[in-house]
Write an enzyme that holds these catalytic residues in place. Structure first.
Site, PDB file in Angstrom:
ATOM      1  N   ALA A 292      56.652  89.684  63.928  1.00  0.00           N
ATOM      2  CA  ALA A 292      55.296  90.217  63.938  1.00  0.00           C
ATOM      3  C   ALA A 292      54.453  89.243  64.754  1.00  0.00           C
ATOM      4  O   ALA A 292      54.789  88.060  64.872  1.00  0.00           O
ATOM      5  CB  ALA A 292      54.784  90.315  62.509  1.00  0.00           C
TER       6      ALA A 292
ATOM      7  N   GLU B 101      63.814  92.478  61.036  1.00  0.00           N
ATOM      8  CA  GLU B 101      63.528  93.568  60.092  1.00  0.00           C
ATOM      9  C   GLU B 101      63.507  94.924  60.813  1.00  0.00           C
ATOM     10  O   GLU B 101      63.961  95.934  60.271  1.00  0.00           O
ATOM     11  CB  GLU B 101      62.192  93.281  59.393  1.00  0.00           C
ATOM     12  CG  GLU B 101      62.282  92.028  58.531  1.00  0.00           C
ATOM     13  CD  GLU B 101      60.944  91.480  58.081  1.00  0.00           C
ATOM     14  OE1 GLU B 101      60.072  91.218  58.938  1.00  0.00           O
ATOM     15  OE2 GLU B 101      60.731  91.333  56.874  1.00  0.00           O
TER      16      GLU B 101
HETATM   17  N1  CAA Z   1      53.976  86.182  67.714  1.00  0.00           N
HETATM   18  C1  CAA Z   1      53.180  85.941  68.767  1.00  0.00           C
HETATM   19  N2  CAA Z   1      53.584  85.302  69.871  1.00  0.00           N
HETATM   20  C2  CAA Z   1      54.844  84.872  69.916  1.00  0.00           C
HETATM   21  C3  CAA Z   1      55.748  85.096  68.866  1.00  0.00           C
HETATM   22  C4  CAA Z   1      55.273  85.786  67.723  1.00  0.00           C
HETATM   23  N3  CAA Z   1      56.060  86.083  66.681  1.00  0.00           N
HETATM   24  N4  CAA Z   1      56.938  84.551  69.184  1.00  0.00           N
HETATM   25  C5  CAA Z   1      56.782  84.012  70.408  1.00  0.00           C
HETATM   26  N5  CAA Z   1      55.527  84.213  70.858  1.00  0.00           N
HETATM   27  C6  CAA Z   1      54.942  83.778  72.128  1.00  0.00           C
HETATM   28  C7  CAA Z   1      54.657  82.283  72.148  1.00  0.00           C
HETATM   29  O1  CAA Z   1      53.427  82.004  71.503  1.00  0.00           O
HETATM   30  C8  CAA Z   1      54.641  82.015  73.617  1.00  0.00           C
HETATM   31  O2  CAA Z   1      53.409  82.448  74.133  1.00  0.00           O
HETATM   32  P1  CAA Z   1      52.551  81.462  75.128  1.00  0.00           P
HETATM   33  O3  CAA Z   1      53.423  81.357  76.362  1.00  0.00           O
HETATM   34  O4  CAA Z   1      51.293  82.235  75.358  1.00  0.00           O
HETATM   35  O5  CAA Z   1      52.399  80.170  74.426  1.00  0.00           O
HETATM   36  C9  CAA Z   1      55.706  82.962  74.164  1.00  0.00           C
HETATM   37  O6  CAA Z   1      55.886  83.964  73.169  1.00  0.00           O
HETATM   38  C10 CAA Z   1      57.042  82.295  74.397  1.00  0.00           C
HETATM   39  O7  CAA Z   1      57.411  81.633  73.187  1.00  0.00           O
HETATM   40  P2  CAA Z   1      57.865  80.098  73.142  1.00  0.00           P
HETATM   41  O8  CAA Z   1      57.153  79.303  74.176  1.00  0.00           O
HETATM   42  O9  CAA Z   1      57.696  79.655  71.724  1.00  0.00           O
HETATM   43  O10 CAA Z   1      59.402  80.244  73.529  1.00  0.00           O
HETATM   44  P3  CAA Z   1      60.604  79.286  73.092  1.00  0.00           P
HETATM   45  O11 CAA Z   1      61.764  79.708  73.907  1.00  0.00           O
HETATM   46  O12 CAA Z   1      60.182  77.856  73.150  1.00  0.00           O
HETATM   47  O13 CAA Z   1      60.874  79.635  71.554  1.00  0.00           O
HETATM   48  C11 CAA Z   1      61.163  81.094  69.658  1.00  0.00           C
HETATM   49  C12 CAA Z   1      61.350  80.888  71.182  1.00  0.00           C
HETATM   50  C13 CAA Z   1      62.069  80.118  68.932  1.00  0.00           C
HETATM   51  C14 CAA Z   1      61.558  82.525  69.352  1.00  0.00           C
HETATM   52  C15 CAA Z   1      59.701  80.809  69.282  1.00  0.00           C
HETATM   53  O14 CAA Z   1      58.839  81.562  70.140  1.00  0.00           O
HETATM   54  C16 CAA Z   1      59.358  81.191  67.860  1.00  0.00           C
HETATM   55  O15 CAA Z   1      59.704  80.459  66.941  1.00  0.00           O
HETATM   56  N6  CAA Z   1      58.627  82.320  67.681  1.00  0.00           N
HETATM   57  C17 CAA Z   1      58.121  82.728  66.384  1.00  0.00           C
HETATM   58  C18 CAA Z   1      59.219  83.303  65.526  1.00  0.00           C
HETATM   59  C19 CAA Z   1      58.649  83.657  64.180  1.00  0.00           C
HETATM   60  O16 CAA Z   1      58.167  82.834  63.444  1.00  0.00           O
HETATM   61  N7  CAA Z   1      58.734  84.951  63.819  1.00  0.00           N
HETATM   62  C20 CAA Z   1      58.244  85.459  62.548  1.00  0.00           C
HETATM   63  C21 CAA Z   1      56.843  85.955  62.725  1.00  0.00           C
HETATM   64  S1  CAA Z   1      56.084  86.407  61.188  1.00  0.00           S
HETATM   65  C22 CAA Z   1      56.763  87.885  60.782  1.00  0.00           C
HETATM   66  O17 CAA Z   1      57.525  88.474  61.508  1.00  0.00           O
HETATM   67  C23 CAA Z   1      56.325  88.462  59.468  1.00  0.00           C
HETATM   68  C24 CAA Z   1      57.129  89.634  59.039  1.00  0.00           C
HETATM   69  O18 CAA Z   1      57.996  89.538  58.185  1.00  0.00           O
HETATM   70  C25 CAA Z   1      56.884  90.951  59.580  1.00  0.00           C
END
Ligand code: CAA
Length: 258
Positions: A66, A112
């Site tokens: 999300a 999910e």
């Molecule tokens: N929401 C919004 N933006 C996101 C995102 C997310 N879930 N995941 C990645 N992005 C964005 C980053 O902010 C980044 O944007 P900017 O370039 O503007 O900074 C871009 O995508 C690229 O991401 P990274 O620079 O972080 O890429 P990476 O290769 O270094 O890492 C990753 C990849 C490990 C997937 C990392 O992006 C990450 O940990 N993302 C979040 C994963 C997460 O926590 N997901 C759960 C979200 S909460 C949820 O889903 C609730 C639910 O149950 C429904």
């Protein structure tokens, strides 16, 4: 077909493909994605020329969850009143099989979303996880429920409590995905599966989907009865007559989806 902001939609021979297309945000699922995906899926579901739907992600993610930036300032009352995430239930109303072609990160809501689909194919680059714990929250689109049913308590607890990622091999071993496909062949393979489903009766495949999903909701006894009743109902279809006649006459069936 409606124009969409966050997804690409195309049609192949007997199937539709929805591609999550916010690669700069790793296809994070915001409200617009929810609206686009559920609308496109409903439109493909209503299209008689479509027998199956493929859901995949552009570039290196299926969906990284999300949209954290959208949720950052969300408060309890707003989320509760809007029943945040409940809109995804619309995907569960789709009668046609949905194939998740998981091409990369499937984290949080991305994992999910994949689990809301019916057949999960993972590329060798797929990564699954429920990292919500790292954000001080928990899964909200079914992770604690569907993951536990799919892979059992031990692994679901492990993933949800540590937030660690699981690679495609582990996901297959755990029973989360049907199989692993070479990364470059993922979409072609998903298309082959969809095209194969398109050779079947749409009525029968909707019944299969309904019956398998009932297994998640009910006791074995009630589920077996449900399955039998659907089987009895299938005898009332033209496709049953055609399917069995074709077998006896040693020819390919020509299903009319009726
Ligand atoms: N929401 C919004 N933006 C996101 C995102 C997310 N879930 N995941 C990645 N992005 C964005 C980053 O902010 C980044 O944007 P900017 O370039 O503007 O900074 C871009 O995508 C690229 O991401 P990274 O620079 O972080 O890429 P990476 O290769 O270094 O890492 C990753 C990849 C490990 C997937 C990392 O992006 C990450 O940990 N993302 C979040 C994963 C997460 O926590 N997901 C759960 C979200 S909460 C949820 O889903 C609730 C639910 O149950 C429904």
């Amino acid at each position: 077909m409606t124009d969409f902001e966050t997804i690409l939609v195309e049609k192949g021979e007997g199937y539709g493909i929805i591609t999550l297309n916010r690669p700069k945000a790793l296809n994070a699922l915001n409200l617009q994605v929810l609206k686009d995906v559920t609308t496109a899926a409903a439109e493909l579901d209503a299209d008689d020329s479509v027998s199956a739907i493929i859901l995949t992600g552009a570039e290196r993610a299926f969906a990284a969850g999300a949209d954290i930036k959208e949720m950052q300032s969300l408060d309890f009352a707003t989320a509760y009143k809007a029943d945040w995430f409940a809109g995804w239930n619309r995907l569960g109303e789709v009668r046609k099989p949905i194939i998740a072609a998981v091409n990369g990160f499937a984290l949080g809501g991305g994992c999910e979303l994949a689990m809301m689909c019916d057949i999960l194919l993972a590329s060798t680059k797929a990564k699954f996880g429920q990292p919500e714990i790292n954000l001080g929250v928990l899964p909200g689109m079914g992770g604690s429920q569907r993951l536990t049913r799919a892979i059992g308590k031990a692994k679901a607890m492990d993933l949800c409590l540590t937030g660690r990622m699981m690679d495609a091999e582990e996901a297959e071993r755990s029973g989360l995905v049907a199989r692993i496909v070479e990364h470059d062949e993922l979409l072609d393979d998903a298309k082959k599966v969809a095209a194969l489903i398109a050779t079947k009766s749409q009525v029968a495949s909707a019944m299969v989907k309904e019956a398998v999903n009932v297994a998640f909701e009910t006791t074995l006894d009630q589920g077996l009865k449900y399955e039998r009743r659907l089987f009895h109902a299938s005898l009332a279809t033209d496709d049953q007559k055609e399917g069995m006649a074709a077998f006896v006459e040693k020819r390919a069936p020509q299903f009319t989806h009726s």
